[in-house]
Every structure is written in structure tokens, then in C-alpha cells.
Design a protein around this motif. Structure first.
Motif, short mmCIF file in Angstrom:
data_model
loop_
_atom_site.label_atom_id
_atom_site.label_comp_id
_atom_site.label_asym_id
_atom_site.label_seq_id
_atom_site.Cartn_x
_atom_site.Cartn_y
_atom_site.Cartn_z
N ALA A 1 1.04 -0.69 -0.08
CA ALA A 1 -0.22 0.28 -0.25
C ALA A 1 0.61 0.68 -0.12
CB ALA A 1 -0.96 -0.26 1.36
N ASN A 2 0.06 2.46 -0.38
CA ASN A 2 0.76 3.83 -0.54
C ASN A 2 0.53 4.55 0.76
OD1 ASN A 2 2.22 4.02 -2.68
ND2 ASN A 2 0.95 4.90 -3.76
N GLU A 3 1.21 5.46 1.59
CA GLU A 3 0.90 5.78 2.83
C GLU A 3 -0.11 7.09 2.57
OE1 GLU A 3 3.72 8.59 5.51
OE2 GLU A 3 4.53 8.22 3.70
N GLY A 4 -1.42 6.49 3.33
CA GLY A 4 -2.41 6.73 4.00
C GLY A 4 -3.55 5.82 3.03
N GLN A 5 -3.18 4.97 2.67
CA GLN A 5 -4.29 4.11 1.86
C GLN A 5 -4.69 3.08 3.02
OE1 GLN A 5 -2.19 2.04 -1.68
NE2 GLN A 5 -3.20 4.24 -3.13
N VAL A 6 -5.96 2.71 2.91
CA VAL A 6 -6.81 1.50 3.82
C VAL A 6 -5.28 0.01 3.31
CG1 VAL A 6 -8.94 0.29 4.40
CG2 VAL A 6 -8.17 3.41 4.02
N VAL A 7 -5.84 -0.70 4.05
CA VAL A 7 -4.63 -1.77 4.18
C VAL A 7 -6.34 -2.90 4.51
CG1 VAL A 7 -3.21 -3.92 4.72
CG2 VAL A 7 -2.92 -0.91 4.49
N ARG A 8 -6.61 -2.87 5.39
CA ARG A 8 -7.94 -3.31 5.77
C ARG A 8 -8.94 -3.03 6.77
NH1 ARG A 8 -3.41 -5.31 8.53
NH2 ARG A 8 -3.71 -5.45 11.38
N THR A 9 -10.33 -3.16 6.96
CA THR A 9 -10.96 -2.78 7.80
C THR A 9 -11.47 -3.86 8.77
OG1 THR A 9 -12.78 -3.65 6.46
CG2 THR A 9 -11.97 -1.47 6.09
N TYR A 10 -12.06 -4.10 9.95
CA TYR A 10 -12.45 -4.77 11.02
C TYR A 10 -13.47 -3.74 11.15
CZ TYR A 10 -13.81 -7.96 14.95
OH TYR A 10 -14.18 -8.36 15.58
N PRO A 11 -14.69 -4.47 11.13
CA PRO A 11 -15.15 -5.98 10.28
C PRO A 11 -14.81 -5.95 9.92
CG PRO A 11 -17.48 -5.28 12.38
CD PRO A 11 -16.17 -3.85 11.84
N GLU A 12 -14.39 -7.38 8.82
CA GLU A 12 -13.82 -6.85 7.26
C GLU A 12 -14.77 -6.63 6.44
OE1 GLU A 12 -15.13 -11.76 6.66
OE2 GLU A 12 -12.77 -10.98 7.15
N ILE A 13 -13.97 -5.90 5.07
CA ILE A 13 -15.18 -5.79 4.00
C ILE A 13 -16.01 -6.99 3.50
CG2 ILE A 13 -14.96 -5.50 2.02
CD1 ILE A 13 -12.11 -3.87 2.26
N GLY A 14 -17.70 -6.71 3.73
CA GLY A 14 -18.51 -7.71 3.72
C GLY A 14 -19.09 -8.57 4.41
N ALA A 15 -18.97 -7.90 5.54
CA ALA A 15 -19.55 -8.49 6.75
C ALA A 15 -20.90 -7.67 7.33
CB ALA A 15 -18.24 -8.03 7.58
N SER A 16 -21.21 -8.24 7.49
CA SER A 16 -22.31 -7.46 7.86
C SER A 16 -22.75 -6.95 9.42
CB SER A 16 -23.82 -8.62 8.71
OG SER A 16 -24.09 -9.19 6.71
N VAL A 17 -23.33 -5.59 9.58
CA VAL A 17 -22.68 -4.63 10.85
C VAL A 17 -24.33 -4.01 10.93
CG1 VAL A 17 -20.38 -5.02 10.66
CG2 VAL A 17 -21.75 -3.13 9.21
N ASP A 18 -24.71 -3.62 11.95
CA ASP A 18 -25.51 -2.47 11.92
C ASP A 18 -25.20 -1.48 12.09
OD1 ASP A 18 -27.08 -5.49 13.53
OD2 ASP A 18 -25.93 -4.89 15.29
N ALA A 19 -26.57 -0.71 11.97
CA ALA A 19 -26.74 1.13 11.53
C ALA A 19 -25.66 1.51 12.47
CB ALA A 19 -27.25 1.43 11.04
N GLY A 20 -25.14 2.48 12.15
CA GLY A 20 -24.04 3.06 13.19
C GLY A 20 -22.70 2.52 14.35
N ARG A 21 -22.06 1.23 13.13
CA ARG A 21 -21.65 0.59 14.04
C ARG A 21 -20.44 1.19 13.23
NH1 ARG A 21 -20.00 -4.87 14.63
NH2 ARG A 21 -18.09 -5.22 15.41
N THR A 22 -19.17 1.21 14.19
CA THR A 22 -18.26 1.33 14.18
C THR A 22 -16.96 0.86 13.38
OG1 THR A 22 -17.86 3.53 15.37
CG2 THR A 22 -15.76 2.90 14.92
N VAL A 23 -16.71 1.08 12.52
CA VAL A 23 -15.25 0.33 11.62
C VAL A 23 -13.68 1.10 11.66
CG1 VAL A 23 -14.75 -0.22 9.13
CG2 VAL A 23 -17.14 -0.25 10.17
N THR A 24 -13.00 0.41 11.85
CA THR A 24 -11.67 0.23 12.44
C THR A 24 -11.14 0.29 10.31
OG1 THR A 24 -11.69 -0.02 14.46
CG2 THR A 24 -9.49 -0.01 12.98
N LEU A 25 -10.74 1.64 10.20
CA LEU A 25 -9.36 1.64 8.94
C LEU A 25 -8.03 1.15 9.73
CD1 LEU A 25 -11.53 4.76 7.39
CD2 LEU A 25 -11.55 1.80 7.26
N TYR A 26 -7.16 0.27 9.12
CA TYR A 26 -6.48 -0.34 9.23
C TYR A 26 -5.39 1.05 8.33
CZ TYR A 26 -7.23 -3.07 12.95
OH TYR A 26 -7.95 -3.91 14.04
N VAL A 27 -5.00 2.07 8.07
CA VAL A 27 -4.22 2.67 7.49
C VAL A 27 -2.60 2.83 7.15
CG1 VAL A 27 -4.46 4.86 6.37
CG2 VAL A 27 -6.32 4.48 7.40
#
Length: 794
Positions: free
Chosen positions: A483-509
């Protein structure tokens, strides 16, 4: 050790450790491997050695990677990497732990209709996404559908898929796919479209709920002709436990004409979703409604069904539950007032205020309608689909004589707050009065969401996208190789996972740029600039933009400085993209008075497409002259617009160019001729060519200008029954008989000549001369020198 086992334990490209063999197909084999870089299990599809250098096989292999690379759906197998080398070609894809739908159906036989509909819904969601990207699968069948252990469906094998950038005429535009599931237009060699996939889905659903295929015969040619001409049996009649609505859906999807099928995958999806929730429904369609409207009449096309309510909500959204009144509420006792007069007075004034408020609203809102004319007026309804619904838009519409009613629904992949349905649809309408009543369905936040794909996006862009999806975000910084600097590498919960509206998603940059090798250079020619940039980002390339004059639509990539499929470059190598800066507008040329051929040339030069052709048999103009055009010449319109024309003369439907079938098996040759629009007649000719192969055809290959139904005679090789008589002189009786048998001849009468001067016991004379051509099984009489030693001595 076979060639597949030789891979096990090896590491491909220093990254993929081969763990075992998954399966072997006709063109490729699939290996299970560990992706050492990403720490995940993957499947690797490797092109068989015998197809290396085979242009068609390699094109199909590359086409699969290109088609799936355009797509991102949880119901479509994902592709991670592609490698094209002179000695090996492979695709790295998502590893699927399950079995094919075909294997499951063979094991279980007829499936419960609700289970079959559930699988079909998932297949349609995959096709809905593919079609939205311009990809037609063209080989939908149970063998290409994976059923995972959790009941999830994955669509695979896009090897013969039709992509947006595919040339207009290709080999795979002919009858492709498996004959049991192909659409009539595929069987007839005509152009395929999204409707072709819908037909195949209909056949699969038919097979799942009935346990049998709609068309079965001894030869592929016969089945193909049945797909074109025959009507399938009603599934409900075969299996009465199948709801009538399910049977109606299947038969509509399997309509012979693409125009009579569902308009798109989403329409069929909605119809199935509705029948699951309402098994007793009997749909109406355009041919059976007879003008009926209102509650209880459900259009199978799922259009204008205002009474569906929450059934428009996609799976995963929960319907709001009605609150039950507490059974204790009615037991609460209020203290009685010492005087009822104040209470009565208060109730009276409250009622009076409510009446005034409601009456005022009615006067303001509805009084103008009382003075409308009853005469129908022409009103052009705006196209509002995809627009964001705001107070400003509402005010604008009301100022333009619209009366707006808003409903809520949910359509995955569409922007929230965007208009996803409108009733009436856009276009000219005849209305009573001056007001157009319009109902808009606006995309709302569902109760359950999936984390959007923000990988390799800038952190700020990712946060904005998550906010749009009603999700909060927080950032953590990590190091990453690619990845380039400042790009998102992955997320938690992972991309495509089902979550409730308003949930906080962690961006690993990524907090620092790494250096490594880029992926294979993607082919971005013909893509829009945004689509090209996304593909380059995913493959670890930077880009530079240059605008050039071009006939292509504006912002289309017309040239890339690094050739597609180039490998071995450093990560973040700069590629220059040349994009079209042409205006999307063009001027309609004058077509009237021109020949049909010249009209086609003029339209092509102007960047326009030929639409429908109408014919005027009574015209006095020369046959083939353009009499009318649907849009007046000199009009400024968008490039790509279709222009309808009227031509003098009788409509003639021409067959395709005569195919080359010399040397082919007669069944294969017949199928090709029928698909091209010809009637086939066979004549058998004695030949030394392989039996049942075509040795000549009455019309030369490549010939054009023949009407559909023209007869073509195919001359088929037939083995000759003739043989030449061998020379038998000097042979013994046993040798002569064996030789005759080998030549398909028979030994006739044997006589002996005791006075013959030749060697006793040998043939000295034969009834038919050597080298004479005779029919098989002919008897040859011979004379043997000497006495008959087998005769009894007196």
C-alpha cells in the motif's frame, strides 16, 4: 507421479505454496494453495499444458480473469491475481469449500421449492451485479454454481462471458454454453444479452423444482432445436406442490423471445422474493391483466405494485413491528373530576382547533384539484431515478405541477437517499387535470448493512464512504508492503461483513510506503477514467492523465503506455493514460433517400447506432431506399443513440455468412448451418474420407446475401463397399481363403486339376481376374493343381 502431483509442495512465484489438487477439467486443473503474502487459502486455476499456445483457449482463460476482475459480489467467486507466462498461465481465486449445485441436485433429486427459490435468489443477485457492469455470463448451469456449507451460493466460470469491451462479433457469440441450459438465441447463433442469462436461470429453477430438465433428446442438435421451437411443460402440472406463482416465474424466464422475459435480473429476483412470502399469489402480466389494476393484481414484472409495501425491502432489512398495547393500560384508573364542565369545554376547544388545522391543510392542498379540467392533458414526466431526494427537489417538483408522495425502500449498491423507483415512469403521459401525482421510493438505511470495499482508498475517502453508509469509523496505523502511505489496508469488521447501522469500523491505514513488485498490468482500454484508476490502484500502479481527441465517449481510456498483462514491474510504476476529450454530442445525418448500406455508414461515422428497421411494401421508391428516420437530420443528440428507419420494399431476413464445415462431423456441421439460418439437406457420397464427415457443400463458405431458410446441401462421406479381387495364383487353399476373407470376399467352388503342370496343392486358376473391382461378399471360384487329397479313397 502424475503432472498434478508434481506441483504439490512447490511455491509459485515465491508466494503460493501448493497444498493439493482440487479438481481436473478439460481445459484446466485447480490446485489448493496457501497465499504466503496474505496468509490465506486460495484456489489456483492452471491452464493445461496442451492449451499453451492455443489462441482460443488462452483468450477464454484471460477472458475469465478480465470478466471477474470487473465484479465485486459476495455471490461471485473472487479473483486475487493473474499470471500469464509463456510456459504457465494461472488465475488465483477465492477458495470455495463446498460442492457444485449439480452434485447437490444429483444427490438430492427434486428440491423443495423454497430451497430452490433461495438458491435462485442468490444467483440472480450475482447476475444483477454482473449485468450492471455490462458482463453477460452466457454459461449459467448447475455445474458452474458452487454451494458452500453455509448455504451460500457462488457463481463461477466466466470463461465465455461477454464483457463490455468484447468485439461485436466473436466465435463465442455463436451457440455457447451447455445445450440443456442455453437460450433460444444462443442455440440459434444470435446475439446474446442479459436476457440469455435469465433464460438459463429459468431452466435451472425448472430442474430444481421438478427434478427433470425441460428438454431432453438423443442429440445436442435436437435439444438445441427444442430450445428454439418447443414450449416446456408447465412445472405446476408436473408437480402440483409447486406454487402457481413459481411456475409462472419459470415460464416467463423461459419465454422464447428475450423481450417477453423479465426486464432484468432484479425484476425476477423481486418476483421470487414475493412468491416466497406469498405462496398463494397468482401473478398477472401484460397479456393477462386486461387493464385490471388495484389491490390483489400483482404484476409478474413487479412494476407499479404500490400495494407491495415492505416487500420492496431487500433481504436483511427488518420490518418495523407494531407495538402491542399493554394489557395493563386499560386498568389504569383516573381520578374523576369534581366537575365535568371544564373537561367538556377543553375537549370542545381542542376539537375545534383540530378541525380548523385539518380543514386549512385540505383547502391548501386539495382545493386546486377541484377546479382541474377533466380533459386529458399531455404531460412529460421527468426521469428522477438516481437523483437524491431533498427538500429542494421536492419544492422544484411542486413548482412544476407535481404532487409528490414519498415511500421508503432499500436497494443494495444504490446511494442512500437516492430515488430508486418512480410511478409513473418517465416519458410522455396523458393525465387528467394539470397536476401529476408521482410516487417516489427513496433508498433508506436498512437495519443491517455490509462493510463497503474501501481497500486501498485514501483514509479520508474511506471515512466519507462509511459515513454515507451510516457507519462510523476510527483509524489505526500499520505498515504494509504494497500500500501507499495513507491508503486503507484492511478493515475490522472485514469488508463485506454484516454490521448494524451506526457501527464503528476500524480502518487500518498504511503509515509508510513499501517497495515490492506490482501485479500484472490490467487492461484498462475502453474503461472510464474512474474504472481505470480503481484497477490501477488495486494492482499497485500510479497514473498520469493525458487528454486526446477521439471518437470514443468522453473520459474513456483510449491508450495506455504500458501494455496490458505486463508483469515484473516495480510497485507504483507510473502508467500514462490517454483519455478521450470528445463531446458526447453529435449531429444526426440525413438518411432519407440513401440506400440502406449508405445509411449504415453515415450513422457509424456520426457515432450513432442503427435502431429498428421498418418496411414499406407499397413505396414507389427503389427497393432498399430509406424513406423515413426517427430523428430529424441536423438534430444534436448524444453519441450512441439509436435511429430507427423505414425502408422501401419487403422485409427480408438474411442468414449469416455460410459457415465453413468441410471435414467436420455431419451433426456438428448441421448445427452450425442451422444456427446461421440455413436448412440442411444431406447427400451421401462414396469416399475414402473419414465416414460421416462433410466432403463438399452446395454453397461456398463465406457466401453472403442468402435469405433465412435457404437450402444448403452437405455431401457426406460414405464408406465404399467395393473391393478389388486379389491375385491368388500359386497360393495354397488355406492362404487363398484367408486372403479373400481379408478383402471382404468369399471362397466359392473349389475344383482340382490332376493334370496341371504347376506345383500340386496351389491355385492355378480363379473365376474373376485379379484387380477386378467387385462388390463385397462376392464368391470367387478357384482351381487347385493336383488331385483332391481330402476326397475319400475308394
Amino acid at each position: 507421479m502424475n503432472k498434478y502431483e508434481a506441483f504439490i509442495g512447490k511455491v509459485l512465484d515465491g508466494r503460493y505454496k501448493i497444498l493439493g489438487l482440487v479438481g481436473v477439467g478439460g481445459m484446466a486443473f485447480v490446485l489448493k494453495a496457501e497465499d504466503l503474502a496474505m496468509n490465506r487459502i486460495v484456489a489456483i486455476k492452471v491452464l493445461n499444458d496442451q492449451y499453451n499456445g492455443d489462441e482460443q483457449a488462452e483468450k477464454r482463460f484471460i477472458n475469465e480473469s478480465k470478466a471477474v476482475a470487473m465484479l465485486s459480489s459476495k455471490h461471485i467467486v473472487g479473483i486475487y491475481d493473474v499470471a500469464i507466462y509463456p510456459d504457465i498461465k494461472y488465475i488465483v481465486m477465492e477458495f470455495l469449500d463446498g460442492i457444485t449445485l449439480k452434485e447437490y441436485m444429483d444427490k438430492k433429486g427434486k428440491l423443495p421449492w423454497k430451497e430452490a427459490c433461495n438458491y435462485t435468489l442468490q444467483i440472480l443477485r450475482a447476475l444483477e451485479h454482473a449485468h450492471s457492469k455490462g458482463v453477460v455470463h452466457r454459461d449459467i448451469k448447475p455445474q458452474n454454481i458452487m454451494l458452500l456449507h453455509n448455504g451460500e451460493i457462488k457463481v463461477t466460470d466466466f470463461g465465455i462471458a461477454k464483457t463490455p469491451n468484447m468485439p461485436a462479433v466473436t466465435i463465442t457469440d455463436k451457440a455457447i454454453g451447455t445445450v440443456y441450459y442455453i437460450s433460444p438465441e444462443q442455440a440459434g447463433g444470435k446475439e446474446t444479452s442479459y436476457a440469455s442469462d435469465i433464460y438459463s436461470v429459468g431452466v435451472m429453477l425448472y430442474e430444481m423444482v421438478t427434478g427433470e430438465l425441460p428438454f431432453v433428446a438423443d442429440s445436442p442438435v435436437t435439444i438445441a432445436m427444442m430450445q428454439i421451437n418447443d414450449t416446456p411443460k408447465d412445472p405446476h402440472q408436473l408437480c402440483p406442490d409447486i406454487p402457481v406463482g413459481v411456475s409462472q416465474i419459470i415460464l416467463k424466464a423461459m419465454a422464447k423471445s428475450p423481450d417477453d422475459r423479465f426486464t432484468d435480473a432484479h425484476s425476477m429476483l423481486k418476483a421470487i422474493d414475493y412468491v416466497i412470502k406469498n405462496p398463494d399469489v397468482v401473478f398477472a402480466d401484460e397479456s393477462s391483466k386486461n387493464g385490471r389494476t388495484g389491490k390483489g393484481v400483482i404484476d409478474i414484472n413487479m412494476e407499479d405494485n404500490d400495494d407491495l409495501g415492505d416487500d420492496l425491502v431487500a433481504s436483511g432489512e427488518k420490518k418495523p413491528k407494531k407495538k402491542k398495547r399493554s394489557r395493563f393500560a386499560n386498568k389504569i384508573k383516573e381520578k374523576q373530576s369534581s366537575s365535568l364542565f371544564p373537561v367538556i369545554t377543553g375537549v370542545f376547544f381542542a376539537f375545534f382547533i383540530v378541525v380548523l388545522t385539518v380543514g386549512g391543510y385540505i383547502l391548501i392542498k386539495w382545493l386546486p384539484l377541484l377546479f382541474q379540467s377533466d380533459e386529458p392533458n399531455e404531460f412529460y414526466v421527468r426521469d428522477l431515478l438516481g437523483m437524491e431526494y431533498t427538500d429542494a427537489l421536492k419544492s422544484e417538483l411542486e413548482s412544476q405541477s407535481y404532487m409528490v408522495t414519498v415511500k421508503e425502500g432499500y436497494y443494495p449498491g444504490r446511494g442512500f437517499g437516492k430515488i430508486i423507483l418512480q410511478d409513473p415512469t418517465s416519458g410522455p403521459k396523458r393525465l387528467t387535470g394539470e397536476i401529476c401525482r408521482i410516487t417516489l421510493t427513496v433508498n433508506k438505511y436498512p437495519d443491517e448493512l455490509t462493510v463497503p470495499d474501501v481497500k486501498y482508498r485514501k483514509a479520508s475517502d474511506a471515512e466519507r464512504i462509511l459515513k454515507k453508509y451510516n457507519l462510523d469509523s476510527t483509524v489505526e496505523y500499520v505498515t504494509d508492503t504494497f500500500a501507499n502511505e495513507g491508503q486503507v489496508v484492511r478493515t475490522y469488521p472485514e469488508i463485506g461483513a454484516s454490521v448494524d447501522a451506526g457501527r464503528t469500523v476500524t480502518l487500518y491505514v498504511c503509515k509508510g510506503s513499501g517497495t515490492s513488485t506490482a501485479k500484472m498490468m490490467p487492461d484498462v482500454l475502453g474503461l472510464t477514467l474512474d474504472e481505470a484508476i480503481k484497477k490501477l490502484d488495486e494492482a499497485y500502479y500510479k497514473y498520469k492523465i493525458e487528454q486526446v481527441e477521439s471518437l470514443k465517449p468522453k473520459n474513456t481510456v483510449v491508450e495506455q503506455s504500458i501494455a496490458p498483462y505486463t508483469t515484473g514491474l516495480e510497485a507504483w510504476t507510473v502508467v500514462t493514460l490517454k483519455i478521450s476529450k470528445q463531446s458526447n454530442m453529435t449531429t444526426v445525418p440525413k438518411l432519407t433517400g440513401e440506400t440502406f448500406e449508405r445509411a449504415q455508414e453515415l450513422l457509424s461515422a456520426a457515432g450513432l447506432n442503427l435502431g429498428r428497421k421498418f418496411y414499406d411494401e407499397n413505396s414507389s421508391e427503389p427497393v432498399g431506399t430509406v424513406l423515413q428516420q426517427s430523428i430529424e437530420d441536423g438534430t444534436e443528440i448524444l453519441t450512441g443513440t439509436e435511429i430507427d428507419i423505414t425502408i422501401s420494399g419487403k422485409k427480408i431476413v438474411y442468414a449469416d455468412a455460410v459457415p465453413e464445415v468441410l471435414g467436420k462431423d455431419f451433426i456438428e456441421a448441421q448445427l452450425e448451418m442451422v444456427q446461421a439460418g440455413y436448412v440442411v439437406k444431406f447427400e451421401y457420397v462414396i469416399s475414402d474420407k473419414p465416414e460421416n464427415t462433410v466432403i463438399n457443400q452446395s454453397i461456398a463458405a463465406g457466401s453472403e446475401g442468402y435469405e433465412e431458410g435457404t437450402e444448403v446441401v452437405l455431401y457426406i462421406a460414405e464408406a465404399s463397399n467395393k473391393t478389388k479381387v486379389p491375385k491368388l495364383f500359386g497360393m495354397t487353399l488355406v492362404e487363398a481363403e484367408q486372403l479373400l476373407i481379408s478383402k471382404n470376399l468369399r471362397l466359392g467352388e473349389v475344383t482340382y486339376d490332376p493334370e496341371s503342370p504347376f506345383t500340386p496343392g496351389t491355385v492355378v486358376e480363379q473365376s474373376i481376374l485379379a484387380e477386378t473391382e467387385v462388390d463385397g461378399e462376392t464368391y470367387i471360384n478357384i482351381t487347385i493343381s493336383g488331385a483332391d487329397t481330402s476326397a475319400p479313397v475308394e
